[in-house]
Design a protein around this motif. Structure first.
Motif, PDB file in Angstrom:
ATOM      1  N   UNK A 199      -7.635   8.904 -12.923  1.00  9.83           N
ATOM      2  CA  UNK A 199      -8.994   9.350 -12.603  1.00  9.83           C
ATOM      3  C   UNK A 199      -9.369   8.965 -11.177  1.00  9.83           C
ATOM      4  N   UNK A 200      -8.994   7.768 -10.771  1.00  7.24           N
ATOM      5  CA  UNK A 200      -9.246   7.294  -9.407  1.00  7.24           C
ATOM      6  C   UNK A 200      -7.959   6.641  -8.913  1.00  7.24           C
ATOM      7  N   UNK A 201      -7.016   7.435  -8.396  1.00  4.23           N
ATOM      8  CA  UNK A 201      -5.685   6.906  -8.102  1.00  4.23           C
ATOM      9  C   UNK A 201      -5.677   5.659  -7.235  1.00  4.23           C
TER      10      UNK A 201
ATOM     11  N   UNK B  98      -8.512   2.640 -20.525  1.00  2.22           N
ATOM     12  CA  UNK B  98      -9.841   2.695 -19.924  1.00  2.22           C
ATOM     13  C   UNK B  98     -10.006   1.647 -18.830  1.00  2.22           C
ATOM     14  N   UNK B  99     -11.096   1.779 -18.116  1.00  2.00           N
ATOM     15  CA  UNK B  99     -11.312   1.047 -16.869  1.00  2.00           C
ATOM     16  C   UNK B  99     -11.203  -0.464 -17.024  1.00  2.00           C
TER      17      UNK B  99
ATOM     18  N   UNK C  17      -5.418   7.361 -17.216  1.00  2.00           N
ATOM     19  CA  UNK C  17      -5.682   6.017 -16.716  1.00  2.00           C
ATOM     20  C   UNK C  17      -6.984   6.052 -15.937  1.00  2.00           C
ATOM     21  N   UNK C  18      -7.964   5.318 -16.428  1.00  2.00           N
ATOM     22  CA  UNK C  18      -9.264   5.264 -15.769  1.00  2.00           C
ATOM     23  C   UNK C  18      -9.224   4.291 -14.581  1.00  2.00           C
ATOM     24  N   UNK C  19     -10.323   4.192 -13.812  1.00  2.00           N
ATOM     25  CA  UNK C  19     -10.302   3.360 -12.604  1.00  2.00           C
ATOM     26  C   UNK C  19     -10.060   1.882 -12.873  1.00  2.00           C
ATOM     27  N   UNK C  20      -9.503   1.219 -11.859  1.00  2.00           N
ATOM     28  CA  UNK C  20      -9.364  -0.233 -11.808  1.00  2.00           C
ATOM     29  C   UNK C  20      -8.501  -0.787 -12.940  1.00  2.00           C
ATOM     30  N   UNK C  21      -7.392  -0.124 -13.184  1.00  2.00           N
ATOM     31  CA  UNK C  21      -6.403  -0.594 -14.154  1.00  2.00           C
ATOM     32  C   UNK C  21      -5.223  -1.184 -13.391  1.00  2.00           C
TER      33      UNK C  21
ATOM     34  N   UNK D 159       0.822  -1.211   0.000  1.00  2.00           N
ATOM     35  CA  UNK D 159       0.000   0.000   0.000  1.00  2.00           C
ATOM     36  C   UNK D 159       0.853   1.257   0.000  1.00  2.00           C
ATOM     37  N   UNK D 160       1.915   1.263   0.799  1.00  2.00           N
ATOM     38  CA  UNK D 160       2.796   2.436   0.861  1.00  2.00           C
ATOM     39  C   UNK D 160       3.473   2.667  -0.482  1.00  2.00           C
ATOM     40  N   UNK D 161       3.998   1.586  -1.075  1.00  2.00           N
ATOM     41  CA  UNK D 161       4.710   1.746  -2.340  1.00  2.00           C
ATOM     42  C   UNK D 161       3.762   2.115  -3.470  1.00  2.00           C
ATOM     43  N   UNK D 162       2.552   1.552  -3.471  1.00  2.00           N
ATOM     44  CA  UNK D 162       1.589   1.929  -4.502  1.00  2.00           C
ATOM     45  C   UNK D 162       1.269   3.420  -4.440  1.00  2.00           C
ATOM     46  N   UNK D 163       1.119   3.947  -3.242  1.00  2.00           N
ATOM     47  CA  UNK D 163       0.840   5.381  -3.119  1.00  2.00           C
ATOM     48  C   UNK D 163       2.005   6.211  -3.653  1.00  2.00           C
ATOM     49  N   UNK D 164       3.219   5.764  -3.402  1.00  2.00           N
ATOM     50  CA  UNK D 164       4.392   6.464  -3.949  1.00  2.00           C
ATOM     51  C   UNK D 164       4.368   6.442  -5.478  1.00  2.00           C
TER      52      UNK D 164
END
Length: 448
Positions: free
Chosen positions: A256-258, A294-295, A275-279, A238-243
């Motif tokens: 669009x939805x980080x 796209x999503x 980049x759309x959501x859930x990629x 989770x930490x690395x994904x946020x980075x």
């Protein structure tokens, strides 16, 4: 940082709390083994030598860290003992030796460079990274001189007196040594403690006794996470994904939805990518400029050219190369195939082991039949070709430039350029047959 830098990565831990058959440090964060993150950080620091201490029977780990030299810690007798397993690699080194832990993948190169620079500044024998948790219970405390700020001791939590227990400056484990006297310092550490182990933290006490100075450098607690369980692995992810999300947006991509986008450590996005959501980006993805993803799309080990349009619900598998301005639409899977500039594969198709020529159009439901049960075969679709919906291209097969394949065809041989080819069975129509069939079924089953 001006002197030569060498790095020792400790990776011999069993990781029993992971309950896994593979070494703990081989578990992945952002698609990359933890040990790979640590070695990558050392490379970013331009380390002259990076050596890895492993445990017995870890061939997969040794292979993963190659070509870096490995040293085996046969008996696990503490962290100082682990570093001394690399004694032959430490001999003759000058400058700085940074000791890192392969199960701590979140330290940044900038932080480690600060630590090395702090050691160099006054030629300290040892420099230690420390942090300030809300609850310091269980951590070794860094005791510093109130006047000079020099590090005077590292005291384990269970050995702290009341005053030391109130200290909230804690040991992260990461240390930098003056290379020239590192071996002598480590060999002076004894195991006179409850566990009978040789602790690397005792290097500070040894240095003090020798009249040498030590220093502590503060780092944010989030970088210090050591992974010892699946839960901590998820926290590190989770930490690395946020980075990675923050870095992508800082570099000119729109998410669009980080929080719903997942990257690998090596994902490369161009400018003005949306980049759309859930990629999900698996390892090895490079995306050009002005691309829309796209999503619910999934990309792995592929290249996407400038201005391409991907998804929604597209899957780009390893070896997919999508050209500039190409279109890969919903529920399309591309594997080990080149989709050239401006080509379109818009709906419900599988393109594997193939080339789709520039500006070709692949109709909905088309598949390349690339596997005969033993071998993968290639399909070549020429530039400007048009493949009608629900066609099956049985490889090996070649469709010429500008050719048209009628909908519903099964193609097993070469189609010449600009030709029309279709394969359909003769239509048969039996008038009244359906009504007679239903009547017969009602009689047999008693259903109305």
């Amino acid at each position: 940082m001006s002197l030569e830098l060498s790095v020792v990565v400790l990776a011999a831990g069993m990781g029993t709390r992971m309950k896994s058959a593979m070494p703990k440090v081989m578990h992945k964060v952002a698609g990359k083994p933890m040990v790979g993150h640590v070695i990558g950080t050392a490379a970013h620091l331009k380390a002259a030598t990076t050596m890895v201490v492993v445990g017995p029977d870890m061939p997969d780990l040794i292979k993963a860290v190659a070509p870096h030299p490995t040293f085996e810690q046969t008996d696990r007798l503490g962290t100082a003992h682990a570093v001394l397993a690399a004694k032959d690699g430490l001999k003759g080194l000058t400058g700085n030796v940074l000791v890192l832990y392969a199960d701590s993948p979140l330290f940044t190169a900038e932080t480690l460079a600060r630590l090395v620079a702090a050691r160099e500044e006054n030629d300290h024998a040892v420099a230690v990274l420390g942090f300030r948790p809300e609850d310091p219970t269980g951590y070794g405390r860094l005791v510093t001189d109130a006047m000079t700020g020099a590090l005077t001791a590292i005291v384990e939590d269970k050995e702290c007196d009341d005053a030391q227990r109130r200290i909230n400056f804690c040991n992260s484990g990461v240390m930098c040594f003056r290379a020239e006297d590192m071996i002598a310092t480590l060999e002076a550490i004894d195991n006179a403690n409850a566990k009978g182990e040789y602790y690397l933290t005792d290097a500070v006490e040894v240095a003090q006794k020798n009249g040498q100075s030590c220093v502590a450098v503060e780092v944010d607690e989030a970088e210090t996470l050591g992974v010892n369980s699946r839960t901590q692995l998820a926290v590190a992810e989770a930490i690395l994904q946020n980075r990675l999300r923050e870095a992508a947006m800082a570099d000119g991509a729109t998410l669009v939805d980080p929080g719903s986008v997942f990257f690998s450590a090596d994902t490369k996005l161009g400018r003005d990518v949306i980049v759309e959501p859930n990629v999900v980006f698996g390892p090895g993805v490079t995306v050009g400029d002005n691309v829309v993803i796209k999503a619910f799309s999934h990309l792995e080990s592929c290249v996407v050219g400038n201005g391409a349009d991907i998804g929604p619900y597209a899957r780009l598998r390893p070896g997919a190369e999508i050209g500039a301005g190409a279109r890969v639409g919903n529920f399309v899977e591309i594997k080990k195939a080149v989709v050239e500039d401006g080509a379109k594969v818009n709906h419900l198709s599988y393109i594997g082991d193939a080339r789709v020529g520039a500006k070709a159009n692949i109709g909905a439901g088309t598949i390349t039949c690339n596997y005969d049960g033993f071998r993968k075969q290639h399909t070549d679709i020429g530039a400007g070709a048009f493949i009608g919906s629900n066609s099956s291209l049985v490889a090996p097969v070649e469709i010429g430039d500008g050719a048209i394949v009628g909908a519903g065809s099964t193609i097993t041989g070469k189609v010449e350029a600009d030709a029309l080819t279709l394969t359909r069975a003769e239509r048969i129509e039996k008038k009244g047959w359906a009504a007679k069939f239903r009547e017969k079924m009602r009689e047999l089953t008693g259903k109305k």
